[in-house]
Every structure is written in structure tokens, then in C-alpha cells.
Design a protein around this motif. Structure first.
Motif, mmCIF file in Angstrom:
data_model
loop_
_atom_site.group_PDB
_atom_site.id
_atom_site.type_symbol
_atom_site.label_atom_id
_atom_site.label_comp_id
_atom_site.label_asym_id
_atom_site.label_seq_id
_atom_site.Cartn_x
_atom_site.Cartn_y
_atom_site.Cartn_z
ATOM 1 N N ASN A 9 0.841 -1.187 0.000
ATOM 2 C CA ASN A 9 0.000 0.000 0.000
ATOM 3 C C ASN A 9 0.881 1.243 0.000
ATOM 4 O OD1 ASN A 9 -2.629 -1.224 0.061
ATOM 5 N ND2 ASN A 9 -2.220 -1.799 2.182
ATOM 6 N N ASN A 11 -0.016 4.404 -0.255
ATOM 7 C CA ASN A 11 -0.591 5.567 0.428
ATOM 8 C C ASN A 11 -0.234 6.880 -0.271
ATOM 9 O OD1 ASN A 11 -1.846 4.066 2.561
ATOM 10 N ND2 ASN A 11 0.192 3.742 3.399
ATOM 11 N N ASP A 12 -0.230 6.842 -1.600
ATOM 12 C CA ASP A 12 0.041 8.021 -2.436
ATOM 13 C C ASP A 12 1.463 8.561 -2.292
ATOM 14 O OD1 ASP A 12 -2.554 8.032 -3.549
ATOM 15 O OD2 ASP A 12 -3.331 9.075 -1.788
ATOM 16 N N ASN A 45 -0.933 -0.819 -4.469
ATOM 17 C CA ASN A 45 -1.989 0.182 -4.437
ATOM 18 C C ASN A 45 -1.423 1.584 -4.231
ATOM 19 O OD1 ASN A 45 -4.080 -1.822 -4.492
ATOM 20 N ND2 ASN A 45 -3.811 -2.140 -2.296
ATOM 21 N N ASP A 46 -1.966 2.556 -4.933
ATOM 22 C CA ASP A 46 -1.759 3.977 -4.637
ATOM 23 C C ASP A 46 -0.289 4.352 -4.496
ATOM 24 O OD1 ASP A 46 -4.627 4.235 -4.403
ATOM 25 O OD2 ASP A 46 -4.443 3.317 -2.428
ATOM 26 N N ASN A 75 -4.322 2.245 -9.075
ATOM 27 C CA ASN A 75 -3.945 3.648 -8.886
ATOM 28 C C ASN A 75 -2.431 3.798 -8.791
ATOM 29 O OD1 ASN A 75 -6.736 4.476 -8.722
ATOM 30 N ND2 ASN A 75 -6.735 3.667 -6.637
#
Length: 197
Positions: A9, A11-12, A45-46, A75
Motif C-alpha cells: 500500500n 498511500n500516495d 496500491n496507490d 492507482n
């Protein structure tokens, strides 16, 4: 290098390659920002992957032998790599909202030279002139399935690879293809000669 089943993950956040992290040798397995291999089933993710002009490819899914490596991208952005943003090497990659830009060789490369390679895309923006390239299919089939997304350049078999051209499965149910001059069954063609053929 990721060789086990995990979910990453982001988390951008952004992972950025640096000049002092470039490997001493030219081993392809060490030149990518992220390499998924060994039959792993991985979800990312992200996350933004930035090769910063140092990494060969941003993200590569690679299967050498045994269980096929699988990678899911949600993403994710891959940018500024010397080679491709994403490489699907005898593996399976499923991407939702995948974005690539500034990659020297192209957005996505799908290669079935060693075994069957599959790429599924549902949304995103591939900005390179060579958007999605299907390369040599010597030992398997390249499968490309697109249901949504924007593609600024060429999508299809490498025009210099006869093996790829004759051994691909391309399914297009949606998406925007800026450079296409014709469509047959939703599949884009980039010259009238190719469409007629």
C-alpha cells in the motif's frame, strides 16, 4: 525485488530512483524500481514509481519458470524510466487506473517470448508514443484486454515482430485511442493497410 505474496500500500507516496543506487552491473533483475518475480502474487496500491532517468523499467513482472507471477496495480503511476513504465514478462498483470509518462521506450511492454503473457487494463492514461507494445510470442500468446483508459500512441503487436503479430489475442471493449485511424471490432489500427490486412 518482491518474490513472495504481499500487498504493498503506497498511500500516495513516491519511490524515486537515485544515481547512487544504480547497480554496478547490468543485471536486468536489478535495474528496475520494482521487480515482482518467483511466482509471487502481488498487489500494489496507490503508488508512484519514478525512475528519475536511472531505472531501466519502472515495474516489471517476470516469470522465469514454474508458477506464473501475477501482479495487480491499482492507482499506480510509473514515470521517467529509461525503458518502459511497466513490463509484463511471461506474467499476468491486471491494472486499474494505471498512468505512465516520460518513459523512454514506451508505456507498457507485454512479452511472451518465454511463456504466455497477459495484460488487462481498466482505466488510466498511457501517454507515450508507444503506449502498449506486444513483443515476441515465441513460447506463448500475448493477451491484451482493455476495458477503459486513454492511450496517446500505438497499441498492439510490435510491427517489427512477426511472431507477436501472428500470435496475439487483443480484446478492446472501451478506451480512447488518439492515433488510431480505423477500428475493427473495437480493436484500433494505425494504418489503413493494417486494418485491411
Amino acid at each position: 525485488v518482491i518474490a513472495k505474496n504481499i500487498t504493498l500500500n503506497g498511500n500516495d507516496h513516491t519511490i524515486t530512483a537515485k544515481a547512487d543506487q544504480k547497480p554496478e552491473n547490468d543485471s536486468a533483475t536489478k535495474q528496475h524500481v520494482i521487480l515482482v518475480s518467483g511466482g509471487a502474487d502481488v498487489v500494489v496500491n496507490d503508488l508512484t514509481v519514478d525512475g528519475a532517468g536511472y531505472a531501466k523499467h519502472g515495474i516489471q513482472a517476470y516469470t522465469g519458470s514454474g508458477t506464473q507471477t501475477k501482479l495487480t496495480l491499482n492507482n499506480v503511476t510509473s514515470q521517467n524510466n529509461v525503458g518502459y513504465g511497466v513490463v509484463v514478462n511471461a506474467s499476468e498483470v491486471k491494472a486499474t487506473n494505471l498512468n505512465t509518462n516520460g518513459n523512454g521506450w514506451g508505456g507498457v511492454n507485454v512479452d511472451a517470448k518465454a511463456a504466455t503473457a497477459s495484460f488487462y487494463m481498466n482505466g488510466g492514461n498511457i501517454t507515450e508514443e508507444w503506449s502498449v507494445i506486444l513483443d515476441s510470442a515465441e513460447s506463448g500468446k500475448n493477451t491484451l484486454s482493455i476495458t477503459a483508459g486513454e492511450f496517446a500512441g500505438y497499441v498492439g503487436a510490435n510491427p517489427e515482430s512477426e511472431k507477436a503479430e501472428g500470435n496475439d489475442i487483443i480484446t478492446v471493449d472501451g478506451g480512447t485511442f488518439s492515433d488510431a485511424v480505423a477500428f475493427i471490432g473495437n480493436v484500433p489500427y494505425y494504418s489503413l493497410e493494417a486494418a485491411v490486412g
